[in-house]
Design a protein around this motif. Structure first.
Motif: not given
Length: 470
Positions: A372-384
């Protein structure tokens, strides 16, 4: 309100005051006989008997009213009124002045600049006529309107009438008729404060002036670097249409972030009230329990609540991964003390999509891992998927969906998690340089190919410069 006068002290106070006034008058008369008449008149105005209604008021159980009279510097005015008239005082009960009065209105009255309004309010409760309960006019006898001691009431009067067995003055009910009676006046206890229209108007005017915000200046016109002409303003956005820019471009402030060029659905028409929605979800967090630290960061430690409200007003949607208090307590002081650190941590927990527990669980069930994109670019959060739930992050920095769907209103979704998510640090171990690898691998391969080629040309016996390779 700290100053009280009780019992005999009230009489002693006025005796001393009178003695000083008479002594001063005698000295002035001796020095300047021409002022004899005026001084004599002024000395008569402060001669108050110990049995006066004014002394009784200051010594009564109407402590809130008596303290306000002292704060409003009305003692001399009331002394003159008592010396000329037999007055009636409608005294509000202490609770009406202490707890029932609007706190903002009470602050307005006690401000030094509003002394005149306080004086007018208090004098509006006093009339220069004696009205005893036995002489209360009824509806049959027609109610009577009385002028108060308030000179700035703009002709507003107090209506005294008895309806259905209840004695009324204005809109207030008499709860203690003839509570205190003295030869020069009478005090009736009333249930509420009488507010003259002039004071109410002053309060409304002051409040409206405070609510006027500064005019936000418009930015300088933008010039197109290609044509060197002014850029045309963006076309208006239809009501309900999606925002013009990606959410990351609408965030502010920031050196590389530009404001949205056109108003979204929450512009002049306010189709989305983002501020109210953000307040609503923060109140929900507080009532839900266990998320006080997050609410404190959003409202007090940062301005993220205001920024989120603006984004939602402009048509954007947000999903908040909300760490609970137990998870927030594990953050160290160093992690929060750096400038901008709380904002960066929270930005990593804001997903610019509207996701619910069901939609996220279905996604990880179907695709395994979802970024998922976050508002802290360019980091994404991974979900599983993990243990029948949704797990965010990896390794020790992971967190589980702990309290699903705390708040969902179609624009903001709040999902409680049991840990604080931090982006995975990149380049933990420095790999070998790509250039060095190419050099080591490439040399043997090129030499081997050249050796084979030269051997083939020599065997054929051609007279060529490649034979020099041997």
């Amino acid at each position: 309100m700290d100053f009280h006068i009780y019992g005999v002290s009230s009489f002693i106070f006025y005796t001393i005051f009178t003695f000083l006034a008479i002594t001063s008058a005698a000295l002035q008369e001796k020095q300047n006989p021409s002022v004899k008449n005026s001084v004599a008149g002024s000395s008569n105005s402060v001669q108050i008997n110990s049995n006066s209604v004014l002394v009784a008021l200051l010594d009564s159980h109407y402590t809130e009213l008596s303290e306000l009279v002292e704060k409003a510097l009305l003692l001399q005015t009331l002394e003159e009124a008592v010396s000329k008239h037999n007055i009636t005082i409608f005294a509000p009960r202490n609770e009406a002045l202490e707890r029932d009065l609007d706190p903002e209105f009470k602050r307005f009255l006690l401000e030094p600049g509003n002394l005149k309004s306080l004086q007018n309010l208090l004098l509006f409760h006093m009339i220069p006529n004696r009205i005893e309960s036995t002489r209360w006019p009824t509806e049959v006898n027609e109610p009577k309107n009385h002028n108060s001691l308030c000179r700035d009431s703009n002709g507003e009067t107090l209506q005294v009438v008895e309806k259905n067995g209840e004695k009324l003055v204005g809109m207030a009910k008499i709860i203690k008729p003839d509570d205190i009676t003295r030869p020069d006046g009478i005090i009736h206890g009333i249930e509420r404060v009488l507010i003259p229209k002039s004071v109410q108007q002053d309060f409304n005017t002051r409040r409206s002036l405070r609510s006027i915000s500064a005019v936000i200046p418009e930015g300088a016109p933008e010039v197109d670097p290609r044509t060197h002409r002014l850029k045309k303003p963006a076309p208006p956005v239809p009501a309900g249409a999606p925002p013009v820019l990606p959410i990351i471009d609408a965030m502010a402030p920031g050196p590389s972030l530009a404001p949205a060029p056109a108003p979204g659905p929450g512009g002049p028409h306010h189709h989305f009230d983002g501020e109210s929605q953000v307040k609503d979800f923060i109140q929900t967090l507080l009532h839900y329990g266990g998320y006080n630290e997050l609410a404190d960061i959003l409202v007090n430690l940062t301005s993220l609540a205001s920024e989120m409200g603006r984004l939602v007003s402009e048509g954007y949607v947000l999903t908040v991964l909300a760490p609970n208090d137990e998870a927030m307590a594990k953050l160290s002081t160093d992690q929060l003390s750096e400038p901008g650190a709380p904002e960066q941590i929270m930005y990593y927990h804001l997903i610019p999509e509207y996701q619910t527990e069901e939609s996220m669980y279905n996604a990880v069930r179907r695709f395994g891992k979802v970024r998922y994109d976050t508002l802290r670019l360019p980091h994404k959060v991974v979900a599983e998927e993990a243990d029948g739930s949704v797990k965010f992050g990896q390794g020790e920095g992971s967190a589980y969906l702990f309290d699903p769907d705390i708040y969902t209103d179609g624009r903001i979704s709040v999902q409680g998690i049991d840990g604080v998510l931090l982006p995975v640090e990149e380049n933990k171990a420095t790999p070998p340089k790509p250039a060095a690898v190419a050099k080591v691998v490439g040399k043997p391969r090129r030499g081997k190919l050249m050796e084979v080629a030269c051997s083939m040309l020599g065997a054929i016996g051609q007279n060529s410069h490649f034979t020099s390779c041997h």
